[in-house]
Design a protein around this motif. Structure first.
Motif, PDB file in Angstrom:
ATOM      1  N   LYS A 218       0.826  -1.198   0.000  1.00  0.00           N
ATOM      2  CA  LYS A 218       0.000   0.000   0.000  1.00  0.00           C
ATOM      3  C   LYS A 218       0.875   1.270   0.000  1.00  0.00           C
ATOM      4  O   LYS A 218       0.656   2.181  -0.795  1.00  0.00           O
ATOM      5  CB  LYS A 218      -0.893  -0.025   1.244  1.00  0.00           C
ATOM      6  N   ASN A 219       1.844   1.283   0.871  1.00  0.00           N
ATOM      7  CA  ASN A 219       2.705   2.462   0.955  1.00  0.00           C
ATOM      8  C   ASN A 219       3.364   2.776  -0.383  1.00  0.00           C
ATOM      9  O   ASN A 219       3.595   3.918  -0.727  1.00  0.00           O
ATOM     10  CB  ASN A 219       3.803   2.254   2.008  1.00  0.00           C
ATOM     11  N   PHE A 220       3.695   1.722  -1.104  1.00  0.00           N
ATOM     12  CA  PHE A 220       4.378   1.911  -2.371  1.00  0.00           C
ATOM     13  C   PHE A 220       3.391   2.293  -3.470  1.00  0.00           C
ATOM     14  O   PHE A 220       3.644   3.196  -4.266  1.00  0.00           O
ATOM     15  CB  PHE A 220       5.119   0.615  -2.726  1.00  0.00           C
ATOM     16  N   GLN A 221       2.264   1.605  -3.486  1.00  0.00           N
ATOM     17  CA  GLN A 221       1.290   1.816  -4.562  1.00  0.00           C
ATOM     18  C   GLN A 221       0.647   3.191  -4.508  1.00  0.00           C
ATOM     19  O   GLN A 221       0.310   3.764  -5.546  1.00  0.00           O
ATOM     20  CB  GLN A 221       0.217   0.723  -4.498  1.00  0.00           C
ATOM     21  N   ASN A 222       0.493   3.695  -3.284  1.00  0.00           N
ATOM     22  CA  ASN A 222      -0.076   5.034  -3.093  1.00  0.00           C
ATOM     23  C   ASN A 222       0.419   6.058  -4.092  1.00  0.00           C
ATOM     24  O   ASN A 222      -0.335   6.885  -4.577  1.00  0.00           O
ATOM     25  CB  ASN A 222       0.333   5.546  -1.705  1.00  0.00           C
ATOM     26  N   GLY A 223       1.726   5.987  -4.372  1.00  0.00           N
ATOM     27  CA  GLY A 223       2.316   7.039  -5.191  1.00  0.00           C
ATOM     28  C   GLY A 223       2.493   6.653  -6.657  1.00  0.00           C
ATOM     29  O   GLY A 223       3.057   7.413  -7.429  1.00  0.00           O
ATOM     30  N   LYS A 226      -2.731   7.506  -9.944  1.00  0.00           N
ATOM     31  CA  LYS A 226      -3.844   8.184  -9.257  1.00  0.00           C
ATOM     32  C   LYS A 226      -4.992   7.239  -8.893  1.00  0.00           C
ATOM     33  O   LYS A 226      -5.710   7.451  -7.926  1.00  0.00           O
ATOM     34  CB  LYS A 226      -4.370   9.324 -10.142  1.00  0.00           C
ATOM     35  N   GLY A 227      -5.141   6.200  -9.704  1.00  0.00           N
ATOM     36  CA  GLY A 227      -6.272   5.292  -9.473  1.00  0.00           C
ATOM     37  C   GLY A 227      -6.057   4.328  -8.317  1.00  0.00           C
ATOM     38  O   GLY A 227      -6.966   3.601  -7.932  1.00  0.00           O
ATOM     39  N   TYR A 228      -4.834   4.297  -7.775  1.00  0.00           N
ATOM     40  CA  TYR A 228      -4.570   3.360  -6.679  1.00  0.00           C
ATOM     41  C   TYR A 228      -5.003   4.019  -5.376  1.00  0.00           C
ATOM     42  O   TYR A 228      -4.189   4.599  -4.659  1.00  0.00           O
ATOM     43  CB  TYR A 228      -3.091   2.976  -6.628  1.00  0.00           C
ATOM     44  N   ILE A 229      -6.278   3.935  -5.114  1.00  0.00           N
ATOM     45  CA  ILE A 229      -6.804   4.553  -3.892  1.00  0.00           C
ATOM     46  C   ILE A 229      -7.690   3.546  -3.173  1.00  0.00           C
ATOM     47  O   ILE A 229      -7.915   2.444  -3.649  1.00  0.00           O
ATOM     48  CB  ILE A 229      -7.652   5.799  -4.201  1.00  0.00           C
ATOM     49  N   GLY A 230      -8.196   3.972  -2.027  1.00  0.00           N
ATOM     50  CA  GLY A 230      -9.153   3.127  -1.324  1.00  0.00           C
ATOM     51  C   GLY A 230      -8.463   2.221  -0.341  1.00  0.00           C
ATOM     52  O   GLY A 230      -8.378   2.518   0.838  1.00  0.00           O
ATOM     53  N   PHE A 231      -7.900   1.144  -0.836  1.00  0.00           N
ATOM     54  CA  PHE A 231      -7.243   0.160   0.029  1.00  0.00           C
ATOM     55  C   PHE A 231      -8.167  -0.250   1.180  1.00  0.00           C
ATOM     56  O   PHE A 231      -7.756  -0.342   2.322  1.00  0.00           O
ATOM     57  CB  PHE A 231      -5.916   0.705   0.569  1.00  0.00           C
ATOM     58  N   GLU A 232      -9.456  -0.435   0.824  1.00  0.00           N
ATOM     59  CA  GLU A 232     -10.387  -0.877   1.856  1.00  0.00           C
ATOM     60  C   GLU A 232     -10.111  -2.330   2.226  1.00  0.00           C
ATOM     61  O   GLU A 232     -10.525  -2.811   3.264  1.00  0.00           O
ATOM     62  CB  GLU A 232     -11.836  -0.762   1.358  1.00  0.00           C
ATOM     63  N   SER A 233      -9.421  -3.029   1.345  1.00  0.00           N
ATOM     64  CA  SER A 233      -9.114  -4.432   1.605  1.00  0.00           C
ATOM     65  C   SER A 233      -7.636  -4.652   1.327  1.00  0.00           C
ATOM     66  O   SER A 233      -7.057  -4.013   0.457  1.00  0.00           O
ATOM     67  CB  SER A 233      -9.932  -5.313   0.665  1.00  0.00           C
ATOM     68  N   ASP A 234      -7.038  -5.566   2.089  1.00  0.00           N
ATOM     69  CA  ASP A 234      -5.623  -5.845   1.853  1.00  0.00           C
ATOM     70  C   ASP A 234      -5.399  -6.508   0.495  1.00  0.00           C
ATOM     71  O   ASP A 234      -4.296  -6.528  -0.019  1.00  0.00           O
ATOM     72  CB  ASP A 234      -5.025  -6.676   2.991  1.00  0.00           C
ATOM     73  N   SER A 235      -6.481  -7.044  -0.086  1.00  0.00           N
ATOM     74  CA  SER A 235      -6.330  -7.726  -1.369  1.00  0.00           C
ATOM     75  C   SER A 235      -6.365  -6.761  -2.550  1.00  0.00           C
ATOM     76  O   SER A 235      -6.042  -7.146  -3.670  1.00  0.00           O
ATOM     77  CB  SER A 235      -7.434  -8.756  -1.567  1.00  0.00           C
TER      78      SER A 235
END
Lengths: 368, 547
Positions: A218-223, A226-235
């Motif tokens: 998550k920490n890496f994908q965040n940046g 732009k579409g990598y948002i949410g992360f409501e699930s670890d999957s």
């Protein structure tokens, strides 16, 4: 443990098949939700293959807001369909007031725009809608993409099926690829976005398991996009890695496996492309996963695949019969949907394998 | 009554007092011969004894002169409490005893008008280390199965060298496979995540240095652990430079630039490239104070290796010819990269300080992508000679500084592009694996350790003022001295064996910690598997608080 499933067929399939597939695996889930993504649509959507479809659950206000935003941007609604609702008091479901699937014409200014620009526009619009609707809980935008419909709901899958009238086969609501899950994410609160499958720009991913590297991923994908948002699930991370490798870096699909579960150094050294693999491993160490999970993914061209973590800690099985391929967590699901198949030909994906189903249902098994 | 001079230094002022028993002593002389500090000497004492030769008491007084072992009371030749006398005494007749009421360092300064110097350790206790306030938790036992430490395979390697972002790797697609396009790429090696930190061949005895080099080679060639050893500033023997073992050595250049003439002159004869180059800007203990090798340790072979006369050798606190981070990147990195034809990773070592993050950020944003590692050294790191005031009172602890750097990189999406290595008191409480694991979970790619190697070699010093005589060139166990007699006390093979064995145990223990969190590769940045029962620590490091 989650239960996931995917059906890919040469004929159009109704989502009742996906519900059946999941119901037989009922023991594995907690009846907290049902979600599905339908791609390569038939029935009433078959004539709109190139136009984006908005999948949204919302309040009246949310619907008005979304329409305003889209109209302002120049999108013109071409068609709208809402499933027929069968409300009964005893149903265990927490529905939103409206479920809309709207087909839009691109803004006129995008008429001759390259495909990539259109794709970015759709992501921007989805993010914008999501952002605005989120403020007052007015709605949830699951996908905005051509030839794709997404439905996610909180409640008992059986009841959700009844509520939306999904148990009865209907030639008007079909697709050639359907992915589904019957569960919300246990690691977090039950929120509508949290259920698999996850969708982004034609890519779908769903997983049976956990992601022990969630924080890192998550920490890496965040940046990264732009579409990598949410992360409501670890999957959700699995989808973003797939999108990043295949869509953004434009690497062949086989490198998805190399990125998420790199080969041990010793094995890497023996390979012809060892040097490239070493670079991938060092640059993308933050996208590694360490299990336990099995991942089902769909590419924009409809290719379906399955792969697992490097220790193969979660089950998955693939069965085939008469122009249909089913992938799922438990073999009982396939027994229900494809009772006539030769079960000896079932494939249990191994830890170093990616099983790929092409559009003509050819099965390829790639060893990492 | 005897004249009493209260302003003279007395036995009561010393840190250590010799506890000696005349009755047990056989006057074999071993203790006096063994004490490198000349803190004890043989002497005579007058004894009065009342005796009676008859059955009925007929007391008479006899005076005898008896030989004894006496403690010297001297600001130069004082007991450091190393306990070597006790080790060699066959009758346990002598031992140093800590004097709780010592005023020695005050006396020392007041007599010599000079700061008190000593070697090695920060003796000012600052309480429990932060690392000891952190525990390894795990996510779940049910949903997230742990691994079997003895059955699963683990990838225990860390990167050393600049890592390119994925979209900058010059890949071309050939027959559906990715291939690296030709061109110069930043060199990168995968090595063991624990390396032997930089201790120079001048600071250590040649036998100690050789023992570490042997241990490193053995670990690589026989045990399959690609451990690297950093040479420290001060040069490398030409025999090693020309040997195939050079690939296990990371060459260091510090601000003194000692030994580099020989390294550069030997380049044409090198069979192998070195494992890396480490440019040392500062060290954790006494940041801003530079290194100091006192003349008494500058033996003839050190003079030869470094090309210097017998004199105090100061490594200034920074590279004096450099003005800024950008300039150091330009000058040093480019020089060393090009010297080895861009095939050897070049890293930088700085002391943990309030500007560590700024330096790291600056290097991360370097458009040339050439800095191959950021070594961060905390307050408990660094040995060698120093003013006591620097050792005890300057520096930052490593943990939070390392975490800051990692989080700064994460914030920019540049994590791991310049591998982070941390040190400074790791293994201080005996378990390096636990410390390394926690550091890695907090964001380090690997750790380095120095002082622990000395302890494995038999260093008798500790952080409570015992021995701490590395600066004197009189190390009683032959680790930090060039005195031939003392150096011979060190058994090279045994030291190498101890180091190898310790590394093997670290390897097992690291796996034992990887297994429960379900990781088969290093858990870099997996801070979610750490907990702290200390709220302040948890908040500062952004890890889970549990109580």
């Amino acid at each position: 443990m989650c239960r996931i499933g995917a059906i890919k067929s040469t004929d159009y399939v109704h989502p009742s098949k996906a519900l059946l597939l999941m119901r037989s695996q009922q023991k594995g889930h907690d009846n907290s939700g049902f979600a599905m993504v339908m791609q390569d649509l038939g029935g009433r959507f078959a004539d709109y293959k190139d136009l984006p479809i908005l999948s949204m659950a919302c309040t009246d206000k949310g619907m008005a807001t979304a329409e305003d935003i889209l109209h302002k941007e120049g999108f013109v609604r071409v068609m709208q369909w809402s499933p027929e609702i069968n409300f009964r008091d005893e149903l265990n479901i927490e529905p939103m007031p409206n479920y809309v699937f709207q087909v839009f014409q691109y803004p006129r200014s995008f008429k001759y725009a390259p495909q990539e620009e259109k794709e970015e526009l759709l992501v921007d619009m989805r993010l914008k809608l999501r952002n605005v609707l989120e403020e007052n809980d007015d709605g949830y935008v699951y996908s905005f993409w051509p030839d794709v419909i997404t439905l996610k709901e909180i409640g008992d899958p059986q009841d959700i099926g009844t509520y939306f009238g999904l148990w009865k086969e209907d030639r008007d609501f079909t697709a050639k690829v359907i992915t589904a899950q019957c569960r919300q994410n246990t690691n977090y609160d039950i929120v509508r976005y949290a259920a698999h499958p996850f969708f982004l720009q034609g890519y779908t991913a769903l997983a049976n398991g956990e992601n022990t590297f969630y924080e890192k991923n998550k920490n890496f994908q965040n940046g990264l996009y732009k579409g990598y948002i949410g992360f409501e699930s670890d999957s959700q991370c699995f989808l973003y890695t797939l999108h990043y490798i295949h869509k953004i870096l434009k690497w062949p699909l086989e490198y998805y496996k190399h990125a998420i579960t790199p080969l041990p150094f010793e094995e890497m050294a023996k390979r012809e492309d060892g040097e490239a693999l070493k670079f991938i491993r060092s640059s993308l160490s933050n996208l590694e996963i360490n299990g336990p999970n099995t991942i089902i993914g769909v590419l924009p061209d409809g290719t379906l695949f399955n792969t697992c973590d490097a220790k193969k800690l979660r089950p998955t099985v693939i069965g085939r019969h008469n122009g249909t391929v089913v992938m799922t967590s438990e073999v009982s699901g396939i027994n229900e949907v494809l009772p006539g198949r030769n079960w000896e030909e079932d494939i249990y994906t191994s830890e170093r394998e990616t099983v790929v189903i092409t559009n003509n249902l050819e099965v390829q098994r790639w060893q990492q | 009554m005897a004249t009493m001079r209260v302003n003279e230094i007395s036995r009561d002022d010393l840190d250590w007092q010799i506890n000696y028993s005349t009755e047990r002593c056989t006057m074999c002389g071993s203790c006096v011969a063994a004490c490198p500090f000349e803190a004890i000497e043989a002497g005579m004492e007058k004894r009065r004894k009342v005796v009676s030769d008859y059955l009925t008491p007929e007391p008479k007084v006899e005076f005898k002169a008896v030989p004894v072992i006496k403690q010297k009371v001297d600001v130069y030749k004082f007991c450091r409490g190393c306990g070597v006398c006790e080790r060699v005494c066959p009758n346990t007749a002598i031992k140093p005893v800590r004097n709780e009421d010592s005023r020695f360092t005050i006396k020392y300064r007041s007599i010599l008008a000079d700061p008190y110097k000593r070697g090695g350790r920060a003796n000012l206790s600052t309480g429990v280390r932060t690392l000891d306030k952190i525990r390894v938790g795990r996510i779940s036992q049910m949903t997230d199965p742990s691994l079997d430490a003895s059955r699963h395979t683990f990838d225990m390697l860390a990167p050393f060298g600049r890592i390119l972002p994925a979209d900058q790797i010059p890949f071309v697609l050939e027959n559906g496979k990715l291939k690296i396009d030709s061109g110069v790429l930043p060199p990168m090696n995968w090595i063991y995540p624990v390396i032997i930190g930089d201790m120079s061949i001048g600071a250590l005895s040649w036998r100690m240095w050789e023992a570490m080099a042997i241990a490193t080679a053995y670990l690589n060639e026989e045990c399959g652990l690609p451990v690297r050893m950093c040479s420290g500033e001060g040069g490398v023997p030409i025999r090693l430079l020309k040997s195939k073992f050079l690939k296990y050595t990371i060459l260091q250049i510090a601000s003194g630039h000692f030994g580099w003439n020989r390294i550069i002159n030997t380049m044409p004869y090198m069979q192998e490239l070195p494992g890396g180059v480490l440019i040392k800007i500062g060290q954790g203990a006494k940041p801003g104070d530079g290194g100091l090798l006192q003349a008494k340790k500058v033996a003839s072979h050190i003079q030869e290796i470094r090309g210097v006369p017998k004199t105090d050798l100061l490594s200034p606190p920074n590279h004096q010819g450099l003005y800024s981070i950008e300039e150091s990147v330009q000058k040093m990195f480019l020089t060393f990269n090009s010297a080895f034809k861009f095939k050897v990773p070049v890293a930088i070592k700085v002391a943990a300080s309030s500007t560590s993050v700024s330096v790291y950020n600056n290097l991360l944003r370097d458009p040339y992508n050439i800095v191959g590692g950021f070594f961060l050294d905390g307050i408990l790191g660094g040995t060698g000679a120093a003013n006591e005031v620097s050792l005890d009172h300057t520096g930052h602890p490593i943990v939070s500084k390392l975490r800051d750097c990692y989080l700064a990189a994460t914030h920019q999406g540049k994590q791991s592009q310049i591998p982070l290595w941390g040190a400074g008191g790791l293994g201080q409480t005996g378990n390096l694996a636990a410390d390394a694991f926690k550091m890695i979970a907090l964001g380090a790619n690997g750790v380095f350790t120095g002082k622990l190697m000395l302890q494995l070699a038999g260093c008798v010093g500790n952080d409570h003022g015992k021995c701490n005589a590395c600066n004197t060139g009189l190390c009683p166990v032959g680790i930090t001295t060039q005195n031939p007699t003392l150096v011979k006390r060190l058994d090279i093979d045994r030291v190498a064996e101890n180091i190898v064995n310790y590394f093997l145990s670290v390897d097992s223990e690291l796996k034992k910690l990887l297994a429960p969190i379900g990781n088969s590769s290093l858990p870099v940045g997996r801070s979610d598997c750490l907990i702290s029962e200390d709220k302040a620590v948890a908040d500062r490091l952004k890890i889970q608080y549990a109580c």
